[in-house]
Design an enzyme around this catalytic site. Structure first.
Site, short mmCIF file in Angstrom:
data_model
loop_
_atom_site.label_atom_id
_atom_site.label_comp_id
_atom_site.label_asym_id
_atom_site.label_seq_id
_atom_site.Cartn_x
_atom_site.Cartn_y
_atom_site.Cartn_z
N HIS A 306 0.85 -1.19 0.00
CA HIS A 306 0.00 0.00 0.00
C HIS A 306 0.88 1.23 0.00
O HIS A 306 1.95 1.22 0.60
CB HIS A 306 -0.92 0.02 1.23
N ASP A 363 -8.05 -5.04 -0.08
CA ASP A 363 -8.58 -5.70 -1.26
C ASP A 363 -8.20 -7.17 -1.35
O ASP A 363 -8.79 -7.91 -2.14
CB ASP A 363 -8.14 -4.96 -2.53
N1 CMC Z 1 4.09 -7.48 -5.27
C1 CMC Z 1 5.43 -7.49 -5.41
N2 CMC Z 1 6.24 -6.44 -5.19
C2 CMC Z 1 5.65 -5.30 -4.81
C3 CMC Z 1 4.26 -5.19 -4.62
C4 CMC Z 1 3.46 -6.33 -4.87
N3 CMC Z 1 2.14 -6.29 -4.71
N4 CMC Z 1 3.94 -3.94 -4.24
C5 CMC Z 1 5.10 -3.26 -4.16
N5 CMC Z 1 6.14 -4.09 -4.50
C6 CMC Z 1 7.57 -3.75 -4.49
C7 CMC Z 1 7.96 -2.86 -5.68
O1 CMC Z 1 8.38 -3.66 -6.78
C8 CMC Z 1 9.09 -2.05 -5.08
O2 CMC Z 1 10.23 -2.89 -5.02
P1 CMC Z 1 11.73 -2.22 -5.17
O3 CMC Z 1 11.85 -1.29 -3.99
O4 CMC Z 1 12.64 -3.37 -5.13
O5 CMC Z 1 11.72 -1.50 -6.48
C9 CMC Z 1 8.63 -1.81 -3.63
O6 CMC Z 1 7.79 -2.93 -3.32
C10 CMC Z 1 7.84 -0.52 -3.43
O7 CMC Z 1 6.76 -0.52 -4.36
P2 CMC Z 1 6.14 0.80 -5.04
O8 CMC Z 1 5.45 0.40 -6.29
O9 CMC Z 1 7.20 1.86 -5.12
O10 CMC Z 1 5.09 1.24 -3.95
P3 CMC Z 1 3.91 2.24 -4.20
O11 CMC Z 1 3.63 2.88 -2.89
O12 CMC Z 1 4.20 3.12 -5.35
O13 CMC Z 1 2.69 1.28 -4.65
C11 CMC Z 1 0.83 -0.15 -4.61
C12 CMC Z 1 1.66 0.84 -3.82
C13 CMC Z 1 -0.45 -0.44 -3.83
C14 CMC Z 1 0.42 0.46 -5.97
C15 CMC Z 1 1.65 -1.44 -4.84
O14 CMC Z 1 2.02 -2.00 -3.60
C16 CMC Z 1 0.90 -2.47 -5.69
O15 CMC Z 1 0.97 -2.42 -6.91
N6 CMC Z 1 0.18 -3.45 -5.02
C17 CMC Z 1 -0.65 -4.39 -5.75
C18 CMC Z 1 -1.95 -3.73 -6.15
C19 CMC Z 1 -2.91 -3.57 -4.98
O16 CMC Z 1 -3.14 -4.49 -4.21
N7 CMC Z 1 -3.54 -2.39 -4.91
C20 CMC Z 1 -4.58 -2.11 -3.91
C21 CMC Z 1 -4.20 -1.07 -2.91
S1 CMC Z 1 -5.39 -1.03 -1.55
C22 CMC Z 1 -6.81 -0.36 -2.26
C23 CMC Z 1 -6.71 1.09 -2.45
O17 CMC Z 1 -6.74 1.82 -1.42
O18 CMC Z 1 -6.65 1.55 -3.59
#
Ligand code: CMC
Length: 421
Positions: A306, A363
């Site tokens: 998240h 989710d």
């Molecule tokens: N699976 C594998 N690796 C992940 C995941 C995941 N679900 N989420 C983040 N990472 C890794 C990412 O690759 C990065 O690794 P590194 O530091 O080595 O490059 C690190 O964790 C940080 O990720 P980020 O993308 O920079 O984090 P963010 O804050 O930009 O993204 C997120 C948050 C929710 C978009 C992301 O965690 C994600 O894509 N999760 C899966 C989709 C999901 O479940 N979304 C629902 C969120 S809850 C409902 C809502 O409120 O919208």
């Protein structure tokens, strides 16, 4: 001046005030940055940018705290109905019994839409995604209610809010009926707001329908949990669209599109599709864990991680408990749920996920409950939108009442410099 931050640039020192919220969060007020220094800030995804001051929702990602107008999400889920929470978010205080009755009654009375909206619905192909249809129908509501609303008039604003709260569940349930090829239902005046959502979605033409208490309780919690989440992607969209003085319905329609994406609200659908794909592939969760960790592989474990919760998602805790109760009460034995449990355990103990503070989010579990309740996968994000509606309304209203300036970020241009045609 109270606390401030100093910035040194080209032998000059500039000073910027700090602002502090009621929960002691601090931010640097950089409103005068460009005028003073000629510089802008660069912050893709706005990870460090506060776009507004807001009195609606407090969220502490490190401590796993979520409160609406000061009330904890745990208390609200246990003690309040969704419609009470909607009132709280929109008007700032919990309703008295009299206010609640009036609000509910006004919504009931307005639970109709122009029959011509059915023509628009009819023109969509059956395979159209319900979120696309919902966004279009919400936008179409404007054409059927074209009077502009005076933001300064509480009565006119209330009327617009009631209209949207009343008509949105009809549109949402119709997107489901369309996919299923079923006749369209209207609300039943004797049911509550949440019962009516179930009634309009599930009532068969040839049978009586009484929403089950298990379904209504679970739905009530799910809607409350999704009702607001401060400046997330769809809410920021609603605020930024509204900041151009576009109307409430148009702004909410854009919010629905933003919510649709799999990194935001669309994740609940993506979770179940991922679990089904793992099952179809033989159920080897370790293989998919490896894919999620492989930087060369775009696959992500949906329902994990998240933007702001870096410890645990308080909504996930509540929903996990509710999911366990629903599964037990309904006696559901679903192999996909076994895959979900294995994945959850493996991820919680995996150094990659621990290091990056990736925990199951709301989710991960909401899709599991929706599935157990018999809600089709493509409707999951619509259920999220039904919950988020009062949050979008409250945030839009706050933004307009404060007369915030039009949202218009800047950029660092990296394209070609001037060249001859
Ligand atoms: N699976 C594998 N690796 C992940 C995941 C995941 N679900 N989420 C983040 N990472 C890794 C990412 O690759 C990065 O690794 P590194 O530091 O080595 O490059 C690190 O964790 C940080 O990720 P980020 O993308 O920079 O984090 P963010 O804050 O930009 O993204 C997120 C948050 C929710 C978009 C992301 O965690 C994600 O894509 N999760 C899966 C989709 C999901 O479940 N979304 C629902 C969120 S809850 C409902 C809502 O409120 O919208």
């Amino acid at each position: 001046m109270s606390d401030s931050v100093k910035l040194s640039y080209k032998d000059q020192t500039f000073e910027f005030p700090l602002i502090e919220g009621t929960e002691k969060e601090k931010g640097i007020d950089i409103k005068s940055l460009r005028a003073q220094t000629g510089l802008i800030t660069y912050d893709p995804g706005y990870k460090n940018t506060g776009s507004c001051e807001s009195e609606i929702t407090f969220l502490d990602g490190e401590e796993g705290i979520l409160r609406y107008r000061g009330y904890s999400i745990e208390d609200l889920c246990e003690k309040a109905s969704f419609i009470e929470v909607a009132f709280l978010l929109i008007f700032g205080e919990l309703p008295t019994p009299k206010e609640l009755n009036l609000f509910s009654e006004e919504i009931r009375k307005d639970s109709l839409v122009d029959e011509d909206l059915k023509t628009i619905l009819k023109s969509f192909p059956k395979a159209a995604h319900p979120m696309g249809v919902l966004s279009s129908l919400t936008s179409a509501l404007i054409a059927f209610n074209p009077n502009s609303v005076d933001i300064e008039s509480d009565a006119e604003m209330r009327e617009a809010i009631i209209m949207l709260m009343a008509k949105f569940p009809i549109l949402a349930s119709w997107t489901h009926r369309k996919v299923k090829g079923l006749p369209l239902n209207y609300a039943n005046i004797s049911f509550s707001y949440v019962e009516n959502i179930a009634h309009m979605m599930f009532k068969m033409p040839h049978q009586e329908y009484e929403p089950s208490p298990v379904l209504v309780n679970a739905l009530n919690k799910l809607l409350i949990l999704h009702a607001d989440h401060e400046q997330n992607c769809s809410t920021s969209t609603v605020r930024i669209v509204g900041s151009s003085h576009a109307g409430l319905f148009a702004s909410v329609s854009s919010g629905i599109s933003a919510l649709w994406g799999p990194l935001h609200g669309g994740a609940n659908q993506a979770v179940i599709e991922m679990l089904e794909a793992i099952q179809a592939d033989g159920g080897d969760t370790k293989k998919f864990m490896a894919k999620a960790k492989d930087k060369e592989d775009p696959f992500r474990l949906m329902g994990f991680g998240h933007r702001v919760y870096k410890n645990f998602d308080p909504r996930a805790r509540i929903i996990k408990k509710a999911a366990d109760e629903v599964l037990q009460e309904l006696g559901i034995n679903d192999p996909v749920l076994e895959i979900a449990k294995s994945l959850e355990q493996e991820a919680l103990n995996d150094p990659y996920f621990i290091k990056r503070k990736l925990y199951p989010n709301v989710d991960f579990y909401s899709g599991i409950i929706y599935r157990a309740l018999g809600i089709p996968t493509e409707m999951f994000t619509v259920m999220f939108a039904l919950g988020r509606l009062p949050g979008w309304i409250a945030q839009w209203l706050e933004m307009r009442k404060k007369n915030e300036p039009i949202g218009r970020p800047r950029q660092i241009y990296t394209g070609p410099t001037a060249r001859t045609f």
